[in-house]
Design a protein around this motif. Structure first.
Motif, short mmCIF file in Angstrom:
data_model
loop_
_atom_site.label_atom_id
_atom_site.label_comp_id
_atom_site.label_asym_id
_atom_site.label_seq_id
_atom_site.Cartn_x
_atom_site.Cartn_y
_atom_site.Cartn_z
N THR A 1 -20.02 102.07 68.88
CA THR A 1 -21.48 102.14 68.86
C THR A 1 -21.95 102.58 67.48
N THR A 2 -23.14 102.14 67.13
CA THR A 2 -23.79 102.55 65.88
C THR A 2 -25.02 103.38 66.21
N LEU A 3 -25.14 104.53 65.56
CA LEU A 3 -26.29 105.41 65.73
C LEU A 3 -27.11 105.37 64.45
N TYR A 4 -28.42 105.24 64.60
CA TYR A 4 -29.34 105.25 63.47
C TYR A 4 -30.18 106.52 63.55
N LEU A 5 -30.20 107.31 62.47
CA LEU A 5 -30.90 108.58 62.45
C LEU A 5 -31.90 108.63 61.30
N PRO A 6 -33.11 109.12 61.56
CA PRO A 6 -34.05 109.32 60.45
C PRO A 6 -33.50 110.34 59.46
N VAL A 7 -33.86 110.16 58.18
CA VAL A 7 -33.44 111.06 57.12
C VAL A 7 -34.63 111.93 56.72
N PHE A 8 -34.41 113.25 56.66
CA PHE A 8 -35.48 114.20 56.35
C PHE A 8 -35.23 115.00 55.08
N VAL A 9 -34.01 114.91 54.53
CA VAL A 9 -33.69 115.61 53.28
C VAL A 9 -32.84 114.69 52.41
N ASP A 10 -32.85 114.93 51.12
CA ASP A 10 -32.00 114.16 50.22
C ASP A 10 -30.54 114.32 50.65
N GLY A 11 -29.85 113.21 50.76
CA GLY A 11 -28.45 113.21 51.18
C GLY A 11 -28.24 112.99 52.66
N ALA A 12 -29.27 113.18 53.45
CA ALA A 12 -29.24 113.03 54.92
C ALA A 12 -28.54 114.19 55.60
N ASN A 13 -27.34 114.57 55.13
CA ASN A 13 -26.59 115.74 55.63
C ASN A 13 -26.29 115.65 57.13
N PHE A 14 -25.28 114.86 57.44
CA PHE A 14 -24.85 114.58 58.82
C PHE A 14 -23.83 115.60 59.28
N SER A 15 -23.98 116.08 60.52
CA SER A 15 -23.01 116.95 61.17
C SER A 15 -22.75 116.46 62.59
N ALA A 16 -21.59 116.83 63.14
CA ALA A 16 -21.24 116.44 64.51
C ALA A 16 -20.50 117.58 65.20
#
Length: 326
Positions: free
Chosen positions: A184-199
């Motif tokens: 599956t592919t998840l699309y997330l809005p970006v709110f800061v430079d770099g996006a900064n993904f965690s799981a």
């Protein structure tokens, strides 16, 4: 093949209970790169006894990492070069594997969908078989495992400050969506430079609603391929399985969730097919499913599921797969 990096859960790679735009990324990658994240789950009082084995790193995290807000242990964040506020982070979930051979489930008084029905805490440990991909409950029932991360998120807007991982929000977070399996592919809005993904918040199996607040809680190893999407704009998370598109919304009121998620699906159908809004609304009534996601957090969840073959094309990949843009 894109470059692969690996970040294992450790005292200096996890953040416990919170998201924060001020949290520094562990690594910064180029769009198209792959990162493997290992995760752990559970508080000290959730741990099993022998013969089940608790990883030493989890003991170390319990001892040395502060839980700053009630919430989950997350690995990250990972930054993507060039990502800016208003962009979209495309997260391709390439693989999900078990990180250890047990999980747990907990029922507690005053929480969950039935907060007044249970007077005592009930904790059970579930043995996981990675070869057969089954979980064995204490009374002998075996359930098929379908791993997914309950929590996947970009950093929240800076104005929010530090926020708990527990309620799902526009940046993602505690989505608890069992459709977010490998492939599956998840699309997330970006709110800061770099996006900064965690799981984090690995689940071995879960029913829609996660009614007692916990699933088969366990550690997972996730392989993610990240792509920066500057050709998209999103207000809420969006997902694409091999067969379906999924819009999502989170709010304390489930009625409001329905309105938000349904409007997103109508917009998606109109943009990709040229149908009128009335025609798209009809199509949703005839062939889309509204499903309840978490009902046990402050922000409840609804997602609308629609087959891609029935009037909703998939998105155009940054690697050039033949798909239609949203």
């Amino acid at each position: 093949m894109s470059e692969r990096r690996r970040i294992d859960a450790a005292t200096d790679t996890v953040h416990w209970g919170y998201f924060d735009a001020a949290l520094e990324p562990l690594v910064t990658i180029d769009s198209g790169e792959t990162v493997i994240l290992s995760t752990v789950s559970g508080r000290p009082d959730d741990m099993p006894e022998a013969p089940l084995v608790v990883p030493e790193v989890l003991h170390a995290i319990h001892r040395d990492v502060a839980m700053k807000l009630p919430g989950h242990i997350c690995t990250g964040p990972v930054a993507v070069k060039g990502a800016q506020t208003g962009d979209v982070l495309e997260v391709r979930i390439k693989d999900l594997a078990l990180n250890y051979d047990w999980g747990y489930n907990r029922v507690r008084p005053l929480v969950g969908a039935l907060p007044d029905d249970f007077d005592e805490t009930h904790l059970m440990h579930i043995t996981l078989d990675a070869d057969r991909m089954t979980g064995r409950l204490p009374w002998g029932l075996e359930l098929p495992l379908k791993p997914f991360f309950g929590v996947m998120a970009t950093a929240p807007p800076p104005a929010w400050g530090m926020v708990s991982t527990l309620p799902p929000r526009r940046n993602g977070g505690n989505l608890d969506n069992k459709e977010l399996f490998a492939g599956t592919t998840l699309y997330l809005p970006v709110f800061v430079d770099g996006a900064n993904f965690s799981a984090g918040d690995g689940h071995g199996a879960q029913g829609d609603g996660e009614v007692c607040v916990t699933a088969i809680e366990t550690g997972l190893i996730g392989t993610f391929e990240f792509h920066l999407r500057q050709d998209m704009a999103l207000e809420w998370p969006l997902a694409e399985t091999p067969t379906h598109m999924i819009t999502m919304a989170f709010d304390p009121d489930l009625d409001d969730c329905v309105v938000i998620a349904l409007r997103q699906m109508i917009d998606l159908i109109v943009a990709r097919t040229g149908l009128s809004r009335a025609e798209a609304y009809t199509l949703c009534s005839l062939a889309a499913d509204l499903r309840v996601k978490p009902v046990v957090h402050r922000n409840k969840g609804i997602h609308v599921v629609r087959e891609t073959a029935q009037g909703v094309g998939a998105t155009t990949s940054s690697r050039g797969r033949e798909r239609r843009d949203p």
